[in-house]
Scaffold this motif. Structure first.
Motif, mmCIF file in Angstrom:
data_model
loop_
_atom_site.group_PDB
_atom_site.id
_atom_site.type_symbol
_atom_site.label_atom_id
_atom_site.label_comp_id
_atom_site.label_asym_id
_atom_site.label_seq_id
_atom_site.Cartn_x
_atom_site.Cartn_y
_atom_site.Cartn_z
ATOM 1 N N GLU A 152 1.243 9.445 9.590
ATOM 2 C CA GLU A 152 1.199 8.122 8.979
ATOM 3 C C GLU A 152 0.963 7.008 9.997
ATOM 4 O O GLU A 152 0.912 5.836 9.636
ATOM 5 C CB GLU A 152 2.515 7.834 8.238
ATOM 6 N N ARG A 169 0.050 1.745 11.127
ATOM 7 C CA ARG A 169 0.766 2.615 10.184
ATOM 8 C C ARG A 169 0.082 2.496 8.830
ATOM 9 O O ARG A 169 -0.154 1.385 8.336
ATOM 10 C CB ARG A 169 2.231 2.210 10.077
ATOM 11 N N TRP A 171 -0.204 4.177 4.698
ATOM 12 C CA TRP A 171 0.480 4.975 3.673
ATOM 13 C C TRP A 171 0.009 4.572 2.282
ATOM 14 O O TRP A 171 -0.581 3.526 2.086
ATOM 15 C CB TRP A 171 1.998 4.775 3.776
ATOM 16 N N TRP A 179 -4.473 2.380 -0.411
ATOM 17 C CA TRP A 179 -3.829 2.495 0.894
ATOM 18 C C TRP A 179 -3.253 1.143 1.313
ATOM 19 O O TRP A 179 -3.802 0.093 0.996
ATOM 20 C CB TRP A 179 -4.834 2.943 1.945
#
Length: 478
Positions: A152, A169, A171, A179
């Motif tokens: 991640e 980062r 996710w 996203w």
């Protein structure tokens, strides 16, 4: 570093925008070995063997065309070896928590208090993902640690020094949702999001802000306003490797786990397929498939078969034997090899009542691997302490089975030559944190006893103690 695309600070400097850089960085990172290994390792850790999930039995038709064999048993047994072995190595070093040098000397553990109540749990997570993914990225978030994992977090490295200078980062909730991303730099971080699911074209949703923000409430409307912003001296994210190999522990173990699961699943499928009784019926050439099915159904119901021996009819049962012994031996050997290569301890190899010498010999491979793992963990924790201006060294207390009675007896034999602190530190069932607490309680009990004495007796006791101290200093002046 892992093979494959590596994102560097030069790439970030050459990018036209922060959002464009984040989009390109995540795409490149997902194509790299570190990310692919991290995703596969997460699957194996959840006991989802990727190889056996994709395995399909194939048969060939009369025309030579390969087709799926839907008639064969399809049990897919997935072992938990990957989770067990990594959990053992991590809990061996970190299971009893982390102590620091000041508490080992009997002082108050100020360092640990400054790291928050959940520090031991955060370090456990940091170490576990450093093993299964090869690296983890703990982020010092004001008063606690948030651990980012390699599936991640896209690291951005300096091309010259190799230091981590930034990171993205990324996710999403699931493939049906877009996203999200956060770009972390030395001078702050910013939030981004993709406009729709299935795309990595990020757009900035929140402008860059500092890592440490002080808010002040406005009495009139109760709103909180930012009155001060401050950053750390460097990026508050630290790379922590799990070993000198700088790679996931799955890399060397995957082939063994796949072979173990395939043989075990194949054995169970063969046992299931061969558990039936096969009948060879002679003199039944005039029976069609339906009549044969009816004959077999009646046989299974009544357990009686009628045949005319004079007409040359006969019904002979056959049962296939599965080669179990050879496969059991192969499974045992593969498992033993996995444990040996990983440097893990198979507790079944330690006999009941074994002496500490035998137990120590069994732990030798695990001790060697733990020393390497703890060195990387120590460096990572000290880097996190440096962000707060703290200089201290972490201490790891290994969790191991032992002949506790034998150890305690040895300490008791030496007790008359040792002070209280040394005795407590040598006892196998007391951690450094507990030893410090016990010493502190004993000190307070001594002070309370002294306070309860009459003044004259207290003065005599104090004088006797002082005389003992003077006598230890050697010859004094007359």
């Amino acid at each position: 570093m892992a093979d494959g695309p590596i994102v560097t600070a030069a790439d970030m400097a050459a990018a036209g925008s922060a959002a464009g850089f984040a989009s390109d960085a995540v795409r490149r990172y997902m194509a790299g070995e570190m990310y692919r290994n991290a995703v596969a390792a997460s699957d194996y850790y959840r006991q989802q063997n990727v190889t056996i999930n994709r395995f399909t039995k194939i048969v060939y038709s009369s025309a030579g065309t390969p087709v799926d064999d839907y008639t064969a048993s399809d049990m897919r047994i997935k072992s938990n070896l990957f989770k067990r072995l990594n959990g053992q190595r991590c809990s061996y070093s970190l299971g009893k928590g982390v102590s620091f040098v000041d508490v080992s000397k009997g002082g108050e553990d100020k360092t640990k208090k400054a790291l928050g109540d959940r520090f031991d749990d955060d370090v456990m997570k940091m170490g576990l993902y450093a093993l299964i993914h090869g690296i983890s990225f703990p982020f010092w978030n004001l008063d606690h640690i948030d651990v980012f994992t390699a599936d991640e977090f896209c690291p951005v490295w300096d091309e010259v020094s190799g230091a981590l200078v930034a990171g993205v980062r990324f996710w999403r909730l699931d493939p049906d949702h877009p996203w999200n991303a956060t770009l972390y730099e030395e001078d702050g971080y910013m939030q981004m999001a993709a406009p729709a699911a299935g795309t990595l074209d990020f757009a900035v949703t929140e402008a860059k802000r500092a890592y440490k923000v002080t808010y002040e409430e406005v009495p009139a409307d109760g709103l909180a306003l930012a009155v001060d912003e401050e950053n750390y001296s460097r990026l508050p994210i630290v790379p922590v490797w799990g070993s000198d190999a700088h790679q996931s522990t799955l890399v060397g173990m995957r082939g063994g786990i796949d072979a173990y699961d395939m043989i075990k699943s194949g054995l169970c499928n063969d046992v299931n397929d061969c558990a039936q009784v096969y009948w060879i019926v002679n003199g039944a050439g005039g029976m069609d498939d339906r009549e044969l099915d009816l004959w077999r159904a009646k046989l299974k119901l009544t357990h009686v078969a009628q045949v005319d021996a004079e007409q040359g009819q006969a019904a002979t049962p056959y049962v296939q034997e599965v080669p179990v012994a050879s496969r059991r031996e192969a499974l045992a050997q593969i498992k033993a090899d996995i444990y040996e290569d990983f440097g893990a301890l198979d507790v079944h190899t330690i006999a009941a009542g074994a002496t500490n010498d035998h137990i120590d010999a069994a732990y030798q491979p695990l001790d060697e691997e733990a020393a390497e793992f703890e060195r990387h963990m120590r460096e990572g924790i000290m880097d996190l302490l440096a962000l707060q201006g703290i200089e201290d060294t972490p201490i790891f207390t290994r969790t191991r089975i032992s002949n506790t009675k034998e150890q305690i007896e040895n300490v008791c034999l030496e007790a008359e030559y040792l002070d209280d602190e040394t005795i407590l530190r040598k006892l196998p069932n007391i951690t450094p944190d507990e030893a410090a607490e016990i010493l502190e309680r004993k000190r307070r009990e001594q002070e309370e006893r002294m306070a309860a004495l009459p003044p004259a007796l207290a003065a005599n006791a104090t004088g006797a103690a002082g005389a003992d101290d003077d006598s230890d200093d050697g010859d004094g002046e007359e």
